[in-house]
Design an enzyme around this catalytic site. Structure first.
Site, PDB file in Angstrom:
ATOM      1  N   HIS A 119     -10.230  -1.530  -7.202  1.00 46.61           N
ATOM      2  CA  HIS A 119      -9.032  -1.125  -7.963  1.00 46.61           C
ATOM      3  C   HIS A 119      -8.759  -2.132  -9.083  1.00 46.61           C
ATOM      4  CE1 HIS A 119      -7.674   0.693  -3.834  1.00 46.61           C
ATOM      5  NE2 HIS A 119      -8.800   1.200  -4.291  1.00 46.61           N
ATOM      6  N   GLU A 133      -2.410  -5.231  -7.566  1.00 40.90           N
ATOM      7  CA  GLU A 133      -3.799  -5.127  -7.091  1.00 40.90           C
ATOM      8  C   GLU A 133      -4.527  -6.463  -7.128  1.00 40.90           C
ATOM      9  OE1 GLU A 133      -5.187  -2.536  -5.861  1.00 40.90           O
ATOM     10  OE2 GLU A 133      -3.987  -0.858  -6.558  1.00 40.90           O
ATOM     11  N   GLU A 169      -9.736  -3.122  -2.634  1.00 35.81           N
ATOM     12  CA  GLU A 169      -8.769  -3.589  -3.638  1.00 35.81           C
ATOM     13  C   GLU A 169      -9.489  -4.138  -4.866  1.00 35.81           C
ATOM     14  OE1 GLU A 169      -5.978  -2.562  -3.433  1.00 35.81           O
ATOM     15  OE2 GLU A 169      -5.623  -2.275  -1.300  1.00 35.81           O
ATOM     16  N   TYR A 171      -3.402  -0.368   8.765  1.00 33.15           N
ATOM     17  CA  TYR A 171      -2.356  -1.289   9.243  1.00 33.15           C
ATOM     18  C   TYR A 171      -1.762  -0.752  10.543  1.00 33.15           C
ATOM     19  CZ  TYR A 171      -2.617  -3.077   4.440  1.00 33.15           C
ATOM     20  OH  TYR A 171      -3.069  -3.589   3.243  1.00 33.15           O
ATOM     21  N   GLU A 197      -5.539   3.832  -0.792  1.00 31.03           N
ATOM     22  CA  GLU A 197      -4.269   3.145  -0.493  1.00 31.03           C
ATOM     23  C   GLU A 197      -3.624   3.777   0.745  1.00 31.03           C
ATOM     24  OE1 GLU A 197      -4.504   0.690  -2.157  1.00 31.03           O
ATOM     25  OE2 GLU A 197      -4.286   0.871  -4.326  1.00 31.03           O
ATOM     26  N   HIS A 202      -5.417   2.630   3.756  1.00 29.37           N
ATOM     27  CA  HIS A 202      -5.089   1.237   4.110  1.00 29.37           C
ATOM     28  C   HIS A 202      -3.837   1.201   4.995  1.00 29.37           C
ATOM     29  CE1 HIS A 202      -7.432  -0.230   0.320  1.00 29.37           C
ATOM     30  NE2 HIS A 202      -8.212   0.176   1.297  1.00 29.37           N
ATOM     31  N   ASP A 249       0.821  -1.217   0.000  1.00 29.92           N
ATOM     32  CA  ASP A 249       0.000   0.000   0.000  1.00 29.92           C
ATOM     33  C   ASP A 249       0.852   1.263   0.000  1.00 29.92           C
ATOM     34  OD1 ASP A 249      -2.945  -0.250  -0.154  1.00 29.92           O
ATOM     35  OD2 ASP A 249      -2.611  -1.778   1.362  1.00 29.92           O
TER      36      ASP A 249
HETATM   37 FE   LIG Z   1      -4.684  -0.768  -0.789  1.00 29.28          FE
HETATM   38 FE   LIG Z   2      -5.212  -1.005  -4.379  1.00 31.67          FE
END
Ligand SMILES: [Fe+2]
Ligand SMILES: [Fe+2]
Length: 352
Positions: free
Chosen positions: A229, A192, A226, A132, A125, A128, A95
């Site tokens: 994407h 992706e 995702e 995390y 992204e 994301h 990411d």
């Molecule tokens: Fe992502």
């Molecule tokens: Fe992505």
């Protein structure tokens, strides 16, 4: 395929008064955009539908309760904990490079409706990565958090993996030719559509054993993003294949190489040490994924043996259904993105 006049990819000016945004004149690349976000009369209506869907997918990591996962993490086996940390570190890398690289691809996109989707992708992204951090901060003890981020420094297989992925992107940044743009775009699709999924499966597998279920819920949301994407690049790559210099052999080689690296990394970090996953199932799944991703862009499967025509993890893919119906209409990865739309009140979804 067009005969490209440009030896280097044109980067969009901030504002181009000489441009022409008429839909008839609109192109994904090499158009004459003014760079105004003229979304009133779009040429690629699928992009507007996809953008709405991406926005509809909005979620906030902290709203997912992962407190039980703190206890679960302590009770994981040594091998499960190593895999957990390694995969989290790897996904953070993925990411991170997406957040950095998608703007380079977007800079040459001359259809504003597609630039709109890429802007949303970049935002997701980045988010994301923040999710995390939420996971890391919650379950990983303070003194080991930096170590998790820097796992690639001590793990040479991960370092090699990261350098391979970043290298394809860097090649375009260093030498922005149309040929290298196509490679970067395809590398994005590989990331992706293939690189995330052995990681997702690891978390769904733990969750199927009543472990780390809160974190699996976080990954379900990332997974859903995702997939939007993936849909974007599944639309862009066939268009790019009509325009950019490339060869079929080159695409197949990139897929074969992606599968090889992905299997090597997953076997290294998960291997045969986790209940429910083996090096064999990893190989089967990765080759199966490569096959369906190739078919989605109009190409033949690369791995023709019948074992690579089906997923070994259908039971886990069902778990990833964010609607919690556990009986998705079709295989999770083949289902259209409309499966995940939460509201049907917004027009324009039908294109998917
Ligand atoms: Fe992502
Ligand atoms: Fe992505």
């Amino acid at each position: 395929m067009y005969q490209l006049k440009q030896s280097l990819m044109p980067i969009n000016p901030v504002f181009n008064p000489k441009g022409n945004d008429n839909t008839g004149n609109r192109l994904i690349w090499f158009g004459e955009t003014t760079n105004l976000m003229q979304l009133n009369d779009v040429r690629y209506s699928w992009a507007v539908s996809l953008y709405r869907q991406m926005r509809e997918n909005f979620w906030i990591p902290e709203k997912i309760d992962i407190t039980q996962d703190i206890v679960d993490y302590v009770n994981l086996t040594r091998e499960e904990r190593r895999a957990f940390d390694g995969i989290l570190s790897y996904l953070t890398f993925l990411d991170s490079v997406q957040t950095c690289n998608v703007p380079h691809l977007k800079n040459s996109v001359t259809a504003p409706e597609i630039a709109l989707c890429m802007a949303e992708q970049i935002s997701q992204e980045a988010m994301h990565n923040q999710s995390y951090q939420y996971v890391i901060e919650t379950v990983i003890p303070n003194d080991r958090r930096t170590q998790l981020y820097e796992f690639w420094r001590s793990d040479l297989i991960l370092k090699e993996r990261c350098e391979f992925i970043a290298g394809l992107y860097q090649k375009y940044v260093d030498n922005p030719t149309p040929e290298n743009y196509f490679v970067s775009l395809l590398a994005d699709y590989l990331l992706e559509s293939i690189y995330f999924y052995n990681g997702f499966i690891f978390f769904y597998n733990l969750s199927s054993r009543m472990l780390m279920s809160g974190i699996a819920d976080v990954f379900k949301m990332i997974n859903r993003d995702e997939l939007s994407h993936v849909r974007l690049y599944q639309k862009l790559i066939p268009e790019a294949m009509k325009i950019f210099p490339h060869s079929r052999e080159q695409i197949y080689e990139m897929f074969a190489c992606a599968v090889q690296y992905e299997c090597k990394w997953t076997s290294h970090i998960v291997g045969d040490n986790i209940l429910g996953i083996t090096t064999k199932s990893t190989e089967q799944y990765t080759k199966y994924l490569a096959n369906i991703r190739l078919q989605a862009i109009g190409l033949e499967p690369l791995f023709t043996e019948s074992v690579y025509k089906k997923s070994p993890y259908v039971h886990l893919e069902r778990l990833s259904d964010t609607k919690k119906e556990a009986h998705t209409k079709a295989n999770f990865f083949e289902a259209s993105v409309t499966s995940y739309v939460m509201s049907s009140s917004i027009e324009g979804w039908d294109d998917f």
